[in-house]
Structure formats: structure tokens, C-alpha cells
Design an enzyme around this catalytic site. Sequence first.
Site, PDB file in Angstrom:
ATOM      1  N   TRP A 148       0.651  -1.003  -0.070  1.00 49.58           N
ATOM      2  CA  TRP A 148      -0.096  -0.022  -0.116  1.00 49.58           C
ATOM      3  C   TRP A 148       0.736   1.095   0.001  1.00 49.58           C
ATOM      4  CZ3 TRP A 148      -1.900   2.574   4.980  1.00 49.58           C
ATOM      5  CH2 TRP A 148      -2.844   3.508   4.564  1.00 49.58           C
TER       6      TRP A 148
ATOM      7  N   ASP B  38      -0.731  -5.827   9.338  1.00 47.82           N
ATOM      8  CA  ASP B  38      -1.549  -4.878   8.954  1.00 47.82           C
ATOM      9  C   ASP B  38      -2.738  -5.679   8.623  1.00 47.82           C
ATOM     10  OD1 ASP B  38      -1.864  -2.231   6.440  1.00 47.82           O
ATOM     11  OD2 ASP B  38      -3.107  -2.710   8.018  1.00 47.82           O
TER      12      ASP B  38
ATOM     13  N   LYS C  16     -13.229  -1.008   6.173  1.00 51.09           N
ATOM     14  CA  LYS C  16     -13.831  -1.822   5.200  1.00 51.09           C
ATOM     15  C   LYS C  16     -14.852  -2.905   5.704  1.00 51.09           C
ATOM     16  CE  LYS C  16     -10.013  -0.423   3.188  1.00 51.09           C
ATOM     17  NZ  LYS C  16      -9.061   0.548   3.771  1.00 51.09           N
TER      18      LYS C  16
END
Lengths: 407, 422
Positions: free
Chosen positions: A136, A217, A253
Site C-alpha cells: 500500500w 496490518d 472496510k
Amino acid sequence: MDSSSVFANIVRAPEDAILGVTVAYNKDSSPDKLNLGVGAYRTEEGKPLVLKVVRRAEQMLVNDNSRVKEYLPIVGLADFNKLSAKLIFGADSPAIQENRVTTVQCLSGTGSLRVGAEFLARHYHQLTIYIPNPTWGNHTKIFGLAGLSVKAYRYYDPATRGLDFQGLLEDLGAAPSGSIVLLHACAHNPTGVDPTIEQWEQIRQLMRSKGLLPFFDSAYQGFASGNLDADAGSVRMFVADGGECLAAQSYAKNMGLYGERVGALSIVCKTADVASRVESQLKLVIRPMYSNPPIHGASIVATILKDRDMYNEWTVELKAMADRIISMRQQLFDSLSARGTPGDWSHIIKQIGMFTFTGLNTKQVAFMTKEYHIYMTSDGRISMAGLSSRTVPHLTEAIHAAVTRSG
Amino acid sequence: MWKCFSTRASRCFSTSASNKALKWWDHVAPAPKDPITSVTEAFLADTSPTKINLGVGAYRDDEGKPVVLQCVKEAEAKIAGCDFLESVSSAVSSKLVEESVKLVYGKNSDIIKEGRFAGVQALSGTGACRLFAEFQRRFYPESQIYMTDPTWSNHHNIWRDALVPERTFHYYHPDSKGLDFSALLDDVKNAPDGSFFLLHPCAHNPTGVDPTEEQWREISYLFKVKNHFPFFDMAYQGFASGDLDRDARSIQIFVEDGNVIGCAQSFAKNMGLYGHRVGCLNVLCNDAKQAVAIKSQLQQIARAMYSSPPIHGILLVSGILSDPNMKALWVKEVKAMANRIQSLRTTLRKSLEQLSSPLNWEHITNQVGMFCFSGLTPEQVDRLLREFHIYMTLDGRMSMAGVTTGNVSYLANAIHEVTKFG
């Protein structure tokens, strides 16, 4: 103005690569435009989704006249922290039962990563973090600004569009003992390529033998397979061996709480005493950053996680989101196969989570944006959440054209 | 499947992992407790029925209860059915910034009309200060920050963590319990040209001592001569005089003089949105083009810290400020909060005088805002805690918001007890 600004010489910062995609998309007036940029879930109708269970929780909070808006403690909402730890480590995790885990509420995944990184930069002895290549876009900036030196380990193999496992093992094997290693718990962003269970086990053994510190993560728990426990498997594997690790969780999310900035940082320690000292130091990182975390989103999450019916309702809605994405993968793959688009597109159904690393190059991506008004990041990453049955044909055409006509 | 696997792994590997694992955190010492939040922690643990919390600067009503403002309740009911949970859309965030900045510069200000400011939402006052401190270091890496002596304890932490060294300048005069004005001016004069200063535009924390309008004019003039950069931390707009516009007057004086400033705003206290972390940072610019550049830099700093601020609070604030009726209601509610505090100041001072206290308590009503810098020594503060279960920070700062008609006599008696022998 009489006096010149002391900041007159400042130049404009470059746009964030990911958020910039949505900016460009918004400017486009074409009726066929399609936003496959940022990883935010969309319904079949292309609309953002507020989960029903979230609405219910929010209404409960609003209707509760006894609720106040006082400051949370620096470490955040206690219930939220406990429930978040259980969610990722498992309710029966020995680490939790032995009070060896400290969990602090932070601002979504970004905030959790930053607080963890700042803590490591102050107190850990090996200030290098290894991140997968690619990862990311914001990871490098977060760790760099926190004061860690950032290095990459091989991860994605463009030839197979899968995992470069050998390269990964070699690079982690060569890392200095004690180095920090960033691991995507599941649904790797941007590639969608995850290690198998057997590969995770090998990674774990290697890391423990070299004393490498895992920093997970976890931004997509429940989104990858549709099952919350399965998606936490990698993290739980590491915790089960009794060793230490860090884990950043995001509810952006999987609960659709993007804008509310809800997340948690957990640090699993050897002993309860260490965990307590670590927590006190985390507070010193947080207080000069923003004093204490925001109350609203965490209250919604705690309300849902602590009520059995609401929790079950959530798992059902979460599975529905994950299933829709999996079905989009299948539809796109089938559509490209039917179209006879040259190339092997099986990675679309092999990759996991919200994103597909298409393998398209920057020239092809630019072509698709210009000619077909399809927006994605320049590395060819598409957010499957932005697709619908209605738009799959348009995307198929665009990919076909890009691959046959352009570079 | 995972369950079986993990138990097996645990049996096989935990011993060797324990032996091999480095003792990574053994050297991590327990951190010192925050001097302000630890007061509330101790208070909460106290079971005494007469306990009073005068620690953290959070408003309480006359029953000692936290307050959710009526305008906030109405705003919240409105947004409860809304579609937003996405990251802050730029329309919403611009609205918040525009409305916030109007509170600082006045709604008809040319600065706003011409877009001559870079504004971003921030995580309340702390977040706004931290963003600015990081920005300051990035573009003026050799600079320092001058802070009032004393200042809010977290200011030191914020600029230190942003790696900006600090210096203090004279502010509070312990003998007069007022402003040490001439020493302040000397310090401003003697600082190198172009220094960065952190100023409290109203309701100074912790002292409650504000310069008069004339004194602000002198300070502003000197700033212009020395080309200093004033950064204002405005956390209590509305709480000093009860009038929001009046409380921003100091900033407007600086701007009228042609100073180029920065300002952090918090909606924690004046909108009672403590836990929602809503604030704003703005920096004045030469023109709209430069504003775009500076804003982009601030956003970049925020992106690597927490990406974007939480949307709920933003929706509440922008909803209230952009609706004339709700804004009018808010203005009234702020005045009511300020009035209650002012009236309890008067009552406390009178009570102490009626007890024939040997000390001068004028400063209780001279000082403004949420806090009274009582002048109590650490020993006296400690006695208040142990003998009377009254909580405040060790520097003798009392949050007047914690005083009620129900507890003011008890408080006066307690203060008298610990100070009657001088």
C-alpha cells in the site's frame, strides 16, 4: 497583504496517488466512467453501503439520552479495545487470557500503524522495517515519518502474478536479526496475493528463528474469505507460538466505517508486566498527536461486537459483501475468457480480497482511462468492489482494447 | 481447522520460541502519567461522596454533569439517518473549514472572500497544533517555538515530538497573579527576528490571564516590527467573555496590523464535542494559489498520521455552523456556559472573603475562561486532595467548570482550611 508569507516558497505537494484517482474520476463528465481506484466497497448499484447493523447501532446511540461526549481515555474505549483484541486474536487466545496483550484504539489502520511505528522508533533496538514489494502506497510514508528506515522484501512475482515465495524467504532470511517485518494479515493490498497456510508456517519459522518482529496490518479481516476467523489465521499462528508481535486493525472496510476512523493497535508481549509498561509508553505517543481517539465510530463497533445478535447480523452482511466481490471476480474472468482476450487471466479468480493486480502496465492503464473513462491506480490495481454486473462488460472491452491495441 | 493447528504449533514451538526470543521490551520503563488526565483517573477511583473534580477543562452543568448541547442533539438527530460513512467528501470538509475560519476572521473578512488561507480540519486542538508543529519543522527545520510560561502541559509534548525545540517567554506574574507585561514585551523584543510564537488568543490555559485589548495592540505591533510568526491556539473561544467575536479580537488585531498568522481551533469545549476530536488548522497566505500549496502539504502530513479526521464530528459542526437557527442557538448556549462559570467565580471569591481569608482572591474574578490559577502550592493542592477529595493539577490550576452552587461552599471552606495560616 502588507507582509509576505513566511511560507511563500512552499510548492504544492504531489497528489496522493490513490486518492488522486478519485479526484480525477470526479472531474470526468462521461456517463460511462468507472471508479476502480480507492478500496471502498460499492453495492451492485455502485453506491456506498452503510451496513444495516451499523445503522441500528448508531440509532441506539443517538436515542440513548444518558450518553455524553466526554473525552475518551488516551487509549480509547475500553470495551472496544477488549472486543477488538478478541476479534483478531480469538476469544480463547491464551495471550489475552494471560493479560499479555495491550490494545489501544487508534484512527483506523493508518493511525494504528503510525502509533505502532512511533513506539518502535522510540523503544525498539532495530529501526529497520521490511515491507513487501509492492505494498500500500501509504506504508512507506507512515513508517518513514515515524523514524524507521524502510526496506523491501520480494513478494509479488509479475511472471506468475502470484507469490515470489523463494524471493521472500531469501530476503527475510538475509535481514538483520531483530528487524521489523510488515505482514499483510490477509488480502494483500495491492496484489491480492496471499501465502498459503503452509507458506505462512514457513514464514513464521524463519522469522522466529531470526528474531524478526512481526507487524501485521489487518485491514480486511472478514473480507478475504468471508470468514472472520479464517482471515485472522496468519496472525493467530504467530501468537500461538508464544512470541511477540504487533497488529494494526481497521474497521473501515469490514464494518464500512471508513470515514469514522476506527481501528486498534495491539501489541502482544511476553508478560503482563511488559504489556502494561508498553501501554503506558503508547500513551506518550498518542497524547502529543491528538490527545485521545474519536468516540463515535468505536462506540458503534463496541455496540455491535458485544451483542450476540448484532454480531451475527454483522457476519452475515460482511459475508454478503465478500461474496459479491468474489462473484465479480468470477464474472470478470468469465467475461474476458468469453471475449477471447489474449493472456492468462486466472489470477483474477486466484487473487484474494478487494483488489486485483491486473498486470496491466502504466501505458495500458492510461489508455483505459483516456479512451474508456476507467480509473485505477497506475500500477494496474483495480478495486473489485467498484465493479458490478452492469459494468463488467465495459471493463472487459477496455481491457481487451488495452491489451490488443496498446503496449 | 485453525484451532487444531494452533494448539499443535503451541505445543511444538512455544518452548523454543521462549528460549530464543530476544527480550525486546525489558528495558521499556513505565511512562510518567499525564499530569492532567491522571487527575481525572484518580478522581474516578475516589469513592468519597464529597469529591470534586477541578482537573480537566471539560464543562459541567450546575449539577456537576457533562452537557450535550441542544444544538448538538438537534444536529445529531438530523444526521442519524444519513448516508455518509465514507471518508470526508471534499464538499463537507470545505464547508467545515470555511465556517470555522469565519469564527476566527469574521464572516465578512476579505481573507475568506479571497481564499487567502490554507485550512484543514484537524483532530481537535491537539491535532491542529501537532499538524502545525510538523509543518513548521518541515519548512523551517532550524526554527524554535516560543511558549508562554506557563502553558498547557501538552504543548511541550506536541512541539517536542515534532522535533521543534522550545523556549519560553514571560507571561504570568506569580505575585500579581496577572500578566507580566513588561517582561513579556522584553522577551518578544529580544527574540531573534522571525521567531515562531505560540499565543493563546483568549482564556489562557492554565492561568486565565489574558492581555487587555491595548496590550494586544502593543504586542501585535512589536510582532510586526520583529517579523515574528504568531501561532494562535484557540481552544476556548466564547468562554472568555461569553461572546465568540470578542474572544477572537486579539487575532483580528494581529491580522489588521498585517501580521501573517496561523491558528488552531478546537470545538471540544465550546461545542461540547470533546470525544469527537473536531478542530481546524488555518495558515494565512499571500493568495489563493499559495493557499492550495500549503493546504496540500498539511494534508500530506495528516495522511501519514491518520489519513483523514473522523466524519461524525465534522458533520455535526458544519451542520450547526451553516444553519443560521442552529448557529444562533449555539451562540446562546456558549454564553450560558460562560455565564455560569463567571457567576461561580464571583460566588467563590465572595465566599472566601466572607470566611475572612488572609489572602487576596481578586484573581478568581480577574482571570477569565475555564481556569483559575489559584496560586495554591503543591503542598496545599495535595492537602485538598487528601483531606477534602478535591482534585486539581499540581500547579494549582482549578477548572471552574467543575464548581457548582452545590459544592462552592465546601470548596471555599476547604481552600480556606489549607491557606488560613498563609
